[in-house]
Design an enzyme around this catalytic site. Structure first.
Site, PDB file in Angstrom:
ATOM      1  N   ASP A  50      51.552  35.912  26.105  1.00 36.55           N
ATOM      2  CA  ASP A  50      51.561  35.630  27.540  1.00 36.55           C
ATOM      3  C   ASP A  50      51.105  34.207  27.837  1.00 36.55           C
ATOM      4  O   ASP A  50      51.582  33.576  28.783  1.00 36.55           O
ATOM      5  CB  ASP A  50      50.665  36.628  28.276  1.00 36.55           C
ATOM      6  CG  ASP A  50      51.329  37.992  28.430  1.00 36.55           C
ATOM      7  OD1 ASP A  50      52.542  38.105  28.136  1.00 36.55           O
ATOM      8  OD2 ASP A  50      50.638  38.940  28.844  1.00 36.55           O
ATOM      9  N   GLY A  51      50.175  33.685  27.048  1.00 35.58           N
ATOM     10  CA  GLY A  51      49.729  32.305  27.254  1.00 35.58           C
ATOM     11  C   GLY A  51      50.855  31.313  27.074  1.00 35.58           C
ATOM     12  O   GLY A  51      50.937  30.305  27.786  1.00 35.58           O
ATOM     13  N   ASN A 126      49.825  33.481  37.514  1.00 39.76           N
ATOM     14  CA  ASN A 126      48.853  34.570  37.503  1.00 39.76           C
ATOM     15  C   ASN A 126      47.788  34.427  38.583  1.00 39.76           C
ATOM     16  O   ASN A 126      47.702  35.244  39.485  1.00 39.76           O
ATOM     17  CB  ASN A 126      48.175  34.670  36.136  1.00 39.76           C
ATOM     18  CG  ASN A 126      48.994  35.437  35.134  1.00 39.76           C
ATOM     19  OD1 ASN A 126      50.034  35.987  35.471  1.00 39.76           O
ATOM     20  ND2 ASN A 126      48.533  35.475  33.896  1.00 39.76           N
ATOM     21  N   ARG A 152      28.702  34.046  48.627  1.00 44.40           N
ATOM     22  CA  ARG A 152      27.730  33.522  47.668  1.00 44.40           C
ATOM     23  C   ARG A 152      27.883  34.304  46.375  1.00 44.40           C
ATOM     24  O   ARG A 152      27.864  35.532  46.387  1.00 44.40           O
ATOM     25  CB  ARG A 152      26.294  33.652  48.189  1.00 44.40           C
ATOM     26  CG  ARG A 152      25.964  32.728  49.355  1.00 44.40           C
ATOM     27  CD  ARG A 152      24.556  33.007  49.884  1.00 44.40           C
ATOM     28  NE  ARG A 152      24.150  32.029  50.873  1.00 44.40           N
ATOM     29  CZ  ARG A 152      24.460  32.106  52.176  1.00 44.40           C
ATOM     30  NH1 ARG A 152      25.206  33.117  52.619  1.00 44.40           N
ATOM     31  NH2 ARG A 152      24.040  31.181  53.021  1.00 44.40           N
ATOM     32  N   ASP A 154      29.196  33.822  41.833  1.00 42.11           N
ATOM     33  CA  ASP A 154      29.663  32.967  40.739  1.00 42.11           C
ATOM     34  C   ASP A 154      30.966  32.265  41.073  1.00 42.11           C
ATOM     35  O   ASP A 154      31.210  31.141  40.623  1.00 42.11           O
ATOM     36  CB  ASP A 154      29.849  33.793  39.466  1.00 42.11           C
ATOM     37  CG  ASP A 154      28.529  34.102  38.778  1.00 42.11           C
ATOM     38  OD1 ASP A 154      27.475  33.664  39.295  1.00 42.11           O
ATOM     39  OD2 ASP A 154      28.540  34.775  37.734  1.00 42.11           O
ATOM     40  N   ALA A 166      45.866  40.568  35.307  1.00 39.20           N
ATOM     41  CA  ALA A 166      45.170  39.656  34.393  1.00 39.20           C
ATOM     42  C   ALA A 166      43.675  39.604  34.740  1.00 39.20           C
ATOM     43  O   ALA A 166      43.009  40.626  34.783  1.00 39.20           O
ATOM     44  CB  ALA A 166      45.823  38.273  34.450  1.00 39.20           C
ATOM     45  N   TYR A 167      43.145  38.411  35.006  1.00 37.52           N
ATOM     46  CA  TYR A 167      41.712  38.249  35.283  1.00 37.52           C
ATOM     47  C   TYR A 167      41.279  39.122  36.453  1.00 37.52           C
ATOM     48  O   TYR A 167      40.206  39.730  36.437  1.00 37.52           O
ATOM     49  CB  TYR A 167      41.438  36.775  35.562  1.00 37.52           C
ATOM     50  CG  TYR A 167      39.980  36.402  35.727  1.00 37.52           C
ATOM     51  CD1 TYR A 167      38.980  37.070  35.032  1.00 37.52           C
ATOM     52  CD2 TYR A 167      39.605  35.358  36.569  1.00 37.52           C
ATOM     53  CE1 TYR A 167      37.649  36.716  35.174  1.00 37.52           C
ATOM     54  CE2 TYR A 167      38.277  34.996  36.717  1.00 37.52           C
ATOM     55  CZ  TYR A 167      37.306  35.682  36.020  1.00 37.52           C
ATOM     56  OH  TYR A 167      35.991  35.330  36.165  1.00 37.52           O
ATOM     57  N   ASN A 168      42.121  39.207  37.472  1.00 34.53           N
ATOM     58  CA  ASN A 168      41.813  40.022  38.641  1.00 34.53           C
ATOM     59  C   ASN A 168      41.472  41.460  38.261  1.00 34.53           C
ATOM     60  O   ASN A 168      40.531  42.052  38.790  1.00 34.53           O
ATOM     61  CB  ASN A 168      43.002  39.993  39.602  1.00 34.53           C
ATOM     62  CG  ASN A 168      42.904  41.032  40.695  1.00 34.53           C
ATOM     63  OD1 ASN A 168      42.178  40.865  41.664  1.00 34.53           O
ATOM     64  ND2 ASN A 168      43.652  42.126  40.543  1.00 34.53           N
ATOM     65  N   SER A 170      40.280  42.583  35.439  1.00 29.50           N
ATOM     66  CA  SER A 170      38.992  42.653  34.749  1.00 29.50           C
ATOM     67  C   SER A 170      37.822  42.555  35.723  1.00 29.50           C
ATOM     68  O   SER A 170      36.706  42.964  35.403  1.00 29.50           O
ATOM     69  CB  SER A 170      38.889  41.550  33.696  1.00 29.50           C
ATOM     70  OG  SER A 170      38.759  40.271  34.299  1.00 29.50           O
TER      71      SER A 170
END
Length: 272
Positions: A50-51, A126, A152, A154, A166-168, A170
């Site tokens: 995928d990358g 993505n 407020r 990270d 993807a990241y979402n 996780s």
């Protein structure tokens, strides 16, 4: 059956298996009279994972209306897999039979406005994420010009429907089907206590809506756009919207449906 002049670009990662497939597929395409073209192709075949597909997308992000993509995976199954490395004959046959049909997915448009007047524009397949470099990030979230909340934590990530897996995902965000042309804003470790509160869940906004993030401090922030990372200082605001252009994949009998992609990537075989 011979080809009628389709231009194809092959993009592969440096792993030995991907390089082997690259040379083998290149030879088969030449023997079947396809044209190899790395500047103005009709079809881009990504070889790897995928990358690598993300890298292929960004190489041609300014030609999206003219290019269609195919994902050929040489490792474990990925979300953008259309073919495996043992299906080269099948791939070439389907390319010969190709009628130009396509399957389209939304793309994210990101504009970073700096205090010196510069505007940086990015596209993401993505997601795009923002973090403060060394401490808690504080930013106002504005939706369609209306202040929504002061965040407020990270950081924050905005994802497309295909990026929702993807990241979402996780981060606990929802998985969206790409026919739902929407953006998803998801928190990264928000700070919630008796003094500071955020919504604490993902926000899904439709295609016409615009999300703005306005950092309250003028120090460095890190912005990730798919697999690329940038650092900016003195950000005035960031705008996120669904882009006018979409990414197009070659629609063949082997093009895996969205829910089958989700199942293959995260669940696997289901016992009866």
């Amino acid at each position: 059956m011979k080809n009628t002049g389709k231009r194809i670009d092959l993009i592969a990662n440096r792993k030995p298996q991907s390089q082997r497939v690259l040379y083998e597929l290149r030879d088969r395409l030449k023997r079947n009279q396809f044209i190899l073209n790395d500047t103005n192709p009709d079809i881009v075949i990504s070889i790897g994972g995928d990358g690598m597909l993300l890298s292929a997308f960004h190489k041609y992000e300014n030609q999206l209306e003219k290019v269609r993509f195919i994902g050929l995976h040489t490792g474990h199954l990925g979300f953008y897999t259309d073919y495996r490395d043992f299906e080269l004959d099948k791939l070439v046959t389907n390319l010969q039979l190709d009628t130009g049909a396509r399957v389209s997915y939304p793309v994210l448009n990101v504009k970073v406005f700096l205090e010196n007047g510069e505007v940086k524009i990015f596209r993401a397949l993505n997601e795009a994420s923002i973090r403060r470099s060394d401490r808690t990030m504080v930013a106002d979230i504005v939706i369609n010009g209306v202040p929504f909340e002061r965040f407020r934590g990270d950081g924050l990530t905005v994802s497309t429907p295909t990026g929702s897996t993807a990241y979402n995902k996780s981060l606990g965000g929802a998985v969206l089907h790409p026919t739902i042309e929407a953006l998803q804003l998801t928190e990264i470790a928000s700070l919630n206590n008796r003094v500071y509160r955020t919504l604490g869940s993902s926000i899904i906004v439709p295609k016409k809506d615009k999300i703005e993030l306005i950092p309250t401090r003028n120090d460095y922030h890190t912005i990730s756009v798919d697999n690329s990372v940038y650092s900016f200082r003195n950000i005035e605001r960031i705008e996120y919207q669904i882009a006018h252009h979409k990414i197009h994949f070659v629609a063949t009998p082997s093009h895996t449906s969205f829910w089958n992609r989700v199942k293959d990537a995260f669940i696997g075989e289901v016992d009866e």
